[in-house]
Design a protein around this motif. Structure first.
Motif, short mmCIF file in Angstrom:
data_model
loop_
_atom_site.label_atom_id
_atom_site.label_comp_id
_atom_site.label_asym_id
_atom_site.label_seq_id
_atom_site.Cartn_x
_atom_site.Cartn_y
_atom_site.Cartn_z
N ALA A 1 40.00 40.22 42.36
CA ALA A 1 39.85 38.98 41.60
C ALA A 1 38.59 39.05 40.73
N TYR A 2 38.65 38.40 39.60
CA TYR A 2 37.48 38.31 38.74
C TYR A 2 37.56 37.02 37.94
N ALA B 1 32.73 38.36 36.16
CA ALA B 1 32.20 38.35 37.53
C ALA B 1 33.31 38.76 38.48
N VAL B 2 33.06 39.84 39.23
CA VAL B 2 34.06 40.45 40.09
C VAL B 2 33.88 39.98 41.53
N ASP B 3 34.99 39.69 42.22
CA ASP B 3 34.97 39.55 43.68
C ASP B 3 35.17 40.93 44.27
N MET B 4 34.16 41.47 44.91
CA MET B 4 34.34 42.79 45.50
C MET B 4 35.33 42.73 46.67
N ARG B 5 35.86 43.86 47.01
CA ARG B 5 36.89 43.97 48.05
C ARG B 5 36.45 43.26 49.35
N THR C 1 41.60 41.23 47.76
CA THR C 1 42.22 41.70 49.00
C THR C 1 41.26 42.56 49.80
N TYR C 2 41.67 42.85 51.03
CA TYR C 2 40.91 43.78 51.87
C TYR C 2 41.90 44.63 52.65
N GLU C 3 42.60 45.48 51.90
CA GLU C 3 43.63 46.33 52.50
C GLU C 3 43.01 47.49 53.27
N THR C 4 41.97 48.08 52.73
CA THR C 4 41.32 49.25 53.35
C THR C 4 39.86 48.95 53.58
N PRO C 5 39.39 49.03 54.82
CA PRO C 5 37.97 48.76 55.09
C PRO C 5 37.06 49.74 54.35
N VAL C 6 35.91 49.24 53.91
CA VAL C 6 34.95 50.09 53.22
C VAL C 6 34.06 50.80 54.24
N ASP C 7 33.63 51.99 53.90
CA ASP C 7 32.65 52.73 54.68
C ASP C 7 31.38 52.97 53.89
N SER C 8 31.44 52.79 52.56
CA SER C 8 30.27 53.04 51.72
C SER C 8 30.33 52.12 50.51
N LEU C 9 29.18 51.96 49.86
CA LEU C 9 29.16 51.16 48.63
C LEU C 9 29.96 51.82 47.53
N ASP C 10 30.21 53.13 47.64
CA ASP C 10 31.04 53.81 46.65
C ASP C 10 32.47 53.29 46.65
N ASP C 11 32.94 52.81 47.80
CA ASP C 11 34.29 52.22 47.83
C ASP C 11 34.36 51.00 46.92
#
Length: 300
Positions: free
Chosen positions: A17-18, A59-63, A69-79
């Motif tokens: 979303a943005y 303005a972006v809504d980050m994952r 959405t939050y389909e795949t959990p993040v492990d790093s800020l690179d995601d």
């Protein structure tokens, strides 16, 4: 903020979303805005309302925040940075300014290191250090020890920084969240009540707190070692002109973290905001916009 969320599917498999605040003509310069932890694009509302209309704001809504959405959990800020890359490609933004606040500052650094040809100027507002934001194990009195927490499970159980926020989210405990923000962020100036209620609603949309804290802890784009290991040196690739802002009363990002950012980024200038904490948009919006707009315009 009157702007309704729009959505784009990105190659990472997420729907991001943005929100857009259009500039005053078709030639307005684009700026992409990346929010901090416990927030979303909603928290850019004051900037949307007051920034010079020569700029079009995205303005972006980050994952895992806001309406993304939050389909795949993040492990790093690179995601998160990979999602941003998908958004700007979908929007056709070949060149733009990039501004990140707190956690969003780390994401902005990660994106810029990989896409220096796309970012004209970079603004980092109270950014996480280039050497990360460690979470330390607490002793019986709740004080940090010298031992860092290394797993998501241990971070989730942290009794001071993490577990209380998780509980507040689960219980929709708005007063707990308000207490935390009043104690750490709105220490001097608070948003008006209607705006504050909107911000609290927005905080409760977060679905990734532990993953974000883990990613912040392991973030290290410097040439130095932190408590989690060696840096990857990508800060050296952030060669675009960069403005770093920090409020002198910031209780979240210490002065030492900002000193690390300035030591590691090759083309950065620093401005201290004398009457601001971790949310300078609420504390002294006029000063923030004066510094940012002057910098983006190339003024000395």
């Amino acid at each position: 903020m009157d702007a309704e969320a729009q959505f784009v599917d990105v190659p990472t498999g997420e729907t991001i979303a943005y929100r857009v605040r259009e500039g005053d003509d078709g030639d307005a310069t684009p700026i992409v805005l990346l929010h901090g932890n416990m927030t979303s694009s909603v928290h850019w509302d004051l900037v949307f309302e007051e920034m010079d209309p020569r700029y079009t704001l995205y303005a972006v809504d980050m994952r895992g925040f806001g309406e993304s959405t939050y389909e795949t959990p993040v492990d790093s800020l690179d995601d998160f940075a990979d999602d941003v890359a998908g958004v700007v490609d979908a929007l056709g933004l070949d060149r733009f300014h990039l501004m990140g606040w707190s956690t969003g500052g780390g994401v902005a650094m990660a994106y810029t290191a990989e896409h220096t040809d796309r970012v004209e100027r970079l603004v980092l507002v109270a950014p996480v250090s280039t050497r990360g934001y460690p979470i330390y194990r607490k002793d019986e009195e709740g004080q940090p020890t010298d031992e860092v927490l290394t797993t998501k499970e241990d971070i989730a159980a942290d009794p001071v920084q993490v577990a209380p926020i998780l509980a507040a989210y689960e219980n929709e405990d708005r007063e707990m969240l308000r207490t935390v923000w009043d104690g750490l962020i709105y220490t001097d100036t608070q948003p008006d009540e209607e705006r504050y209620e909107k911000y609290l609603d927005d905080m409760l949309t977060q679905r990734n707190l532990v993953d974000v804290d883990y990613a912040l802890a392991y973030f290290n784009v410097s040439d130095e070692e932190n408590a989690y290991g060696s840096g990857d040196g990508r800060a050296n690739d952030v060669t675009v002109p960069t403005l770093v802002l920090r409020g002198e009363r910031d209780l979240v990002i210490g002065a030492g973290m900002t000193e690390e950012v300035m030591a590691d980024l090759p083309n950065a200038e620093f401005v201290e905001l004398t009457d601001a904490g971790h949310s300078p948009f609420v504390d002294d919006l006029d000063a923030v916009l004066a510094e940012v707009e002057g910098f983006l315009a190339g003024e000395e």
